[in-house]
Design a protein around this motif. Structure first.
Motif, PDB file in Angstrom:
ATOM      1  N   SER A   1       6.410 -16.472  -4.558  1.00  0.00           N
ATOM      2  CA  SER A   1       6.288 -16.080  -3.156  1.00  0.00           C
ATOM      3  C   SER A   1       6.212 -14.557  -3.083  1.00  0.00           C
ATOM      4  N   PRO A   2       5.683 -13.991  -1.993  1.00  0.00           N
ATOM      5  CA  PRO A   2       5.631 -12.531  -1.853  1.00  0.00           C
ATOM      6  C   PRO A   2       7.004 -11.886  -2.054  1.00  0.00           C
ATOM      7  N   LEU A   3       8.021 -12.459  -1.435  1.00  0.00           N
ATOM      8  CA  LEU A   3       9.356 -11.881  -1.586  1.00  0.00           C
ATOM      9  C   LEU A   3       9.762 -11.885  -3.052  1.00  0.00           C
ATOM     10  N   MET A   4       9.485 -13.015  -3.717  1.00  0.00           N
ATOM     11  CA  MET A   4       9.861 -13.113  -5.121  1.00  0.00           C
ATOM     12  C   MET A   4       9.128 -12.065  -5.954  1.00  0.00           C
ATOM     13  N   ARG A   5       7.864 -11.823  -5.623  1.00  0.00           N
ATOM     14  CA  ARG A   5       7.118 -10.815  -6.387  1.00  0.00           C
ATOM     15  C   ARG A   5       7.709  -9.411  -6.161  1.00  0.00           C
ATOM     16  N   GLN A   6       8.142  -9.153  -4.923  1.00  0.00           N
ATOM     17  CA  GLN A   6       8.789  -7.860  -4.662  1.00  0.00           C
ATOM     18  C   GLN A   6      10.080  -7.730  -5.469  1.00  0.00           C
TER      19      GLN A   6
ATOM     20  N   SER B   1       4.726   4.854  -5.280  1.00  0.00           N
ATOM     21  CA  SER B   1       4.745   4.288  -3.931  1.00  0.00           C
ATOM     22  C   SER B   1       3.709   4.984  -3.049  1.00  0.00           C
ATOM     23  N   LEU B   2       3.451   6.264  -3.351  1.00  0.00           N
ATOM     24  CA  LEU B   2       2.476   7.007  -2.555  1.00  0.00           C
ATOM     25  C   LEU B   2       1.045   6.792  -3.040  1.00  0.00           C
ATOM     26  N   ALA B   3       0.895   6.084  -4.158  1.00  0.00           N
ATOM     27  CA  ALA B   3      -0.455   5.785  -4.652  1.00  0.00           C
ATOM     28  C   ALA B   3      -1.009   4.519  -4.019  1.00  0.00           C
ATOM     29  N   ILE B   4      -0.167   3.728  -3.386  1.00  0.00           N
ATOM     30  CA  ILE B   4      -0.603   2.431  -2.851  1.00  0.00           C
ATOM     31  C   ILE B   4      -1.712   2.611  -1.810  1.00  0.00           C
ATOM     32  N   THR B   5      -1.506   3.534  -0.894  1.00  0.00           N
ATOM     33  CA  THR B   5      -2.497   3.721   0.177  1.00  0.00           C
ATOM     34  C   THR B   5      -3.837   4.241  -0.360  1.00  0.00           C
ATOM     35  N   PRO B   6      -3.866   5.315  -1.173  1.00  0.00           N
ATOM     36  CA  PRO B   6      -5.166   5.745  -1.722  1.00  0.00           C
ATOM     37  C   PRO B   6      -5.838   4.659  -2.564  1.00  0.00           C
TER      38      PRO B   6
ATOM     39  N   TYR C   1       3.724  -4.198  -2.672  1.00  0.00           N
ATOM     40  CA  TYR C   1       4.612  -3.602  -3.669  1.00  0.00           C
ATOM     41  C   TYR C   1       5.110  -2.217  -3.268  1.00  0.00           C
ATOM     42  N   ARG C   2       4.687  -1.724  -2.088  1.00  0.00           N
ATOM     43  CA  ARG C   2       5.092  -0.370  -1.724  1.00  0.00           C
ATOM     44  C   ARG C   2       6.592  -0.284  -1.464  1.00  0.00           C
ATOM     45  N   ARG C   3       7.117  -1.295  -0.775  1.00  0.00           N
ATOM     46  CA  ARG C   3       8.553  -1.239  -0.465  1.00  0.00           C
ATOM     47  C   ARG C   3       9.418  -1.281  -1.729  1.00  0.00           C
ATOM     48  N   PRO C   4       9.184  -2.225  -2.664  1.00  0.00           N
ATOM     49  CA  PRO C   4      10.021  -2.175  -3.879  1.00  0.00           C
ATOM     50  C   PRO C   4       9.853  -0.872  -4.667  1.00  0.00           C
ATOM     51  N   LEU C   5       8.657  -0.303  -4.682  1.00  0.00           N
ATOM     52  CA  LEU C   5       8.491   0.981  -5.392  1.00  0.00           C
ATOM     53  C   LEU C   5       9.298   2.077  -4.705  1.00  0.00           C
ATOM     54  N   GLY C   6       9.253   2.110  -3.379  1.00  0.00           N
ATOM     55  CA  GLY C   6      10.035   3.093  -2.640  1.00  0.00           C
ATOM     56  C   GLY C   6      11.525   2.893  -2.853  1.00  0.00           C
TER      57      GLY C   6
END
Lengths: 271, 206
Positions: free
Chosen positions: B15-20, B66-71, B83-88
């Motif tokens: 699940s998405p949560l599990m992947r995070q 985490s800042l590379a996700i958007t670019p 994955y941005r939230r777990p990286l942050g």
């Protein structure tokens, strides 16, 4: 020799020596690299023999000494000294060596001599930290003392540590030890000792004059601009979750012996 | 259904949560290895310094990731927003451990020394301000606060750029001589911030 014997000679360090493995593996010797582990790991190619030390400048008896002739002439005493790094950590090190003053007296300083300049070795082929390095220190590493500091009986030329010849990472084959000053004053792998009438340039002072002064006396009241010097971490003690610390002492605890050298000076200005 | 399905082409076993959670757990491994080595006594004469410095670098790396996700989404077209939230949060976790090692393990929580550190030494002030921002960002990263803050959430989280700049300055001041690593990190930060300036020419929403 047991450190107790050293204590009995009146050069007390007040603590037990730092474990040998820490003394020999945690070193600042930028000629081999800037990480503490670099000197022990990257100094294998360095050849401390044959080696000569030039003593010249304002002396009546200039001479080029072979390292083994030096040791034979001046002998090796044990000295258990505290060592306080400007980075706010400390060790207690059992050195072998002789007083710098003995060598200087043999050279017979002329009346005009006021300072002693020290020069370290330049061998990029054997010292990886000296290759390239856009932002590195300038080589050779140079240091200096006032003549009265150099003649003080605490000031040592060390040729051994822990009962053995100096290993490469500790400044083989001969280095200075000035226990009341920050460690960077104690220049390693010395090739030249020159008596002068001018205050000589010193490597860290050239790098960042606002952070490292010529005198560099250990002083808990004068902070490094980026960190406090009020206390120091004791290498070899404590755990991962609690580093052992103790308050730093003025002149690294050797004030009784050396404070007189600085009676007339403002130690905040001449740091 | 949660929006996470948009990221994957095929359905994942997790699940998405599990992947995070898995990414977060995986990201903790280097720090846990360092701590294990430190406890076993194989980190050398000064394990506290090794962990202190390593955790600061880990925090910086996860902040950059985490800042590379958007670019990456904008210019490469790969959507890893999940994955941005777990990286942050990994950046925050390592920054917290970094601060703990400094404040607790090396300074023994001595208030007056810490106060002087943070008020009179820019090196530490910059680092501490960066950490405070990460605290705020981590505290406002739950679904509930995201919903409660609404559009303000994005404004608050733009402070991450300030944290990044502060961290760059903090790291560049951390050495006795100039070292190459802080410049590499700062270079990556400049690239990541610079890519955000080119917002306009990017394609309209894909």
């Amino acid at each position: 020799a047991p450190p107790e014997a050293v204590l009995a000679r009146g050069w007390p360090a007040q603590q037990a020596p730092t474990p040998k493995k820490d003394v020999l593996s945690y070193n600042n010797f930028y000629e081999f690299g800037t990480d503490k582990s670099d000197p022990a790991e990257l100094s294998g190619d360095f050849k401390p023999r044959p080696w000569s030390v030039v003593v010249d400048g304002l002396v009546d008896n200039p001479r080029t000494w072979d390292i083994d002739a030096l040791i034979k002439q001046f002998g090796q005493q044990e000295r258990l000294y505290r060592m306080r790094c400007v980075e706010a950590w400390s060790m207690v090190v059992p050195w072998l060596g002789f007083e710098l003053g003995a060598l200087l007296r043999a050279a017979a300083p002329k009346a005009g001599a006021r300072y002693v300049a020290f020069t370290s070795v330049v061998r990029p082929a054997e010292m990886p930290g000296q290759r390239g390095g856009l932002f590195s220190l300038k080589w050779p590493y140079v240091e200096g003392l006032r003549l009265d500091e150099a003649l003080h009986p605490l000031t040592l030329l060390a040729t051994g540590v822990y009962g053995e010849p100096l290993p490469n990472q500790s400044g083989a084959p001969i280095r200075l030890v000035v226990p009341w000053k920050y460690g960077f004053k104690s220049i390693k792998s010395i090739t030249r000792i020159t008596l002068t009438d001018q205050q000589p340039p010193t490597s860290w002072n050239q790098m960042a004059p606002n952070e490292y002064g010529f005198y560099a006396n250990v002083n808990p009241m004068v902070d490094h601009p980026r960190w406090s010097q009020a206390s120091e971490q004791i290498i070899g003690e404590g755990s991962l979750f609690s580093a052992a610390r103790k308050p730093t002492e003025l002149f690294n605890g050797y004030g009784q012996q050396v404070a007189g050298l600085y009676k007339t000076m403002d130690l905040r200005k001449e740091f | 259904m949660p929006p996470a399905g948009q990221a994957g082409r095929k359905t994942s076993r997790f699940s998405p949560l599990m992947r995070q959670v898995l990414l977060y757990a995986f990201g903790l491994v280097p720090g846990l290895l360092d701590i294990t080595q430190g406890v076993l006594g194989t980190l050398g004469a000064n394990p506290v310094a090794v962990c202190l410095h390593a955790f600061g670098r880990y925090a910086f790396r996860f902040l950059l990731l985490s800042l590379a996700i958007t670019p990456v989404r904008r210019f490469i077209g790969v959507n890893l927003i999940l994955y941005r939230r777990p990286l942050g949060l990994l950046a925050f976790t390592y920054a917290a451990a970094h601060v703990f090692f400094y404040v607790g393990a090396t300074r023994h929580f001595e208030g007056h020394i810490l106060w002087r550190d943070f008020t009179s030494r820019p090196f530490l002030t910059f680092g501490f301000l960066a950490f405070l921002i990460l605290v705020v960002l981590a505290a406002t990263s739950t679904k509930r606060t995201i919903r409660a803050l609404g559009r303000k959430w994005a404004v608050v989280h733009r402070f991450v750029y300030a944290a990044l700049v502060l961290a760059c300055v903090h790291y560049s001041l951390a050495f006795k001589t100039w070292h190459i690593e802080p410049f590499i990190y700062a270079g990556m930060a400049v690239v990541l911030l610079g890519l955000r300036v080119f917002k306009k020419p990017a394609r309209q929403s894909v």
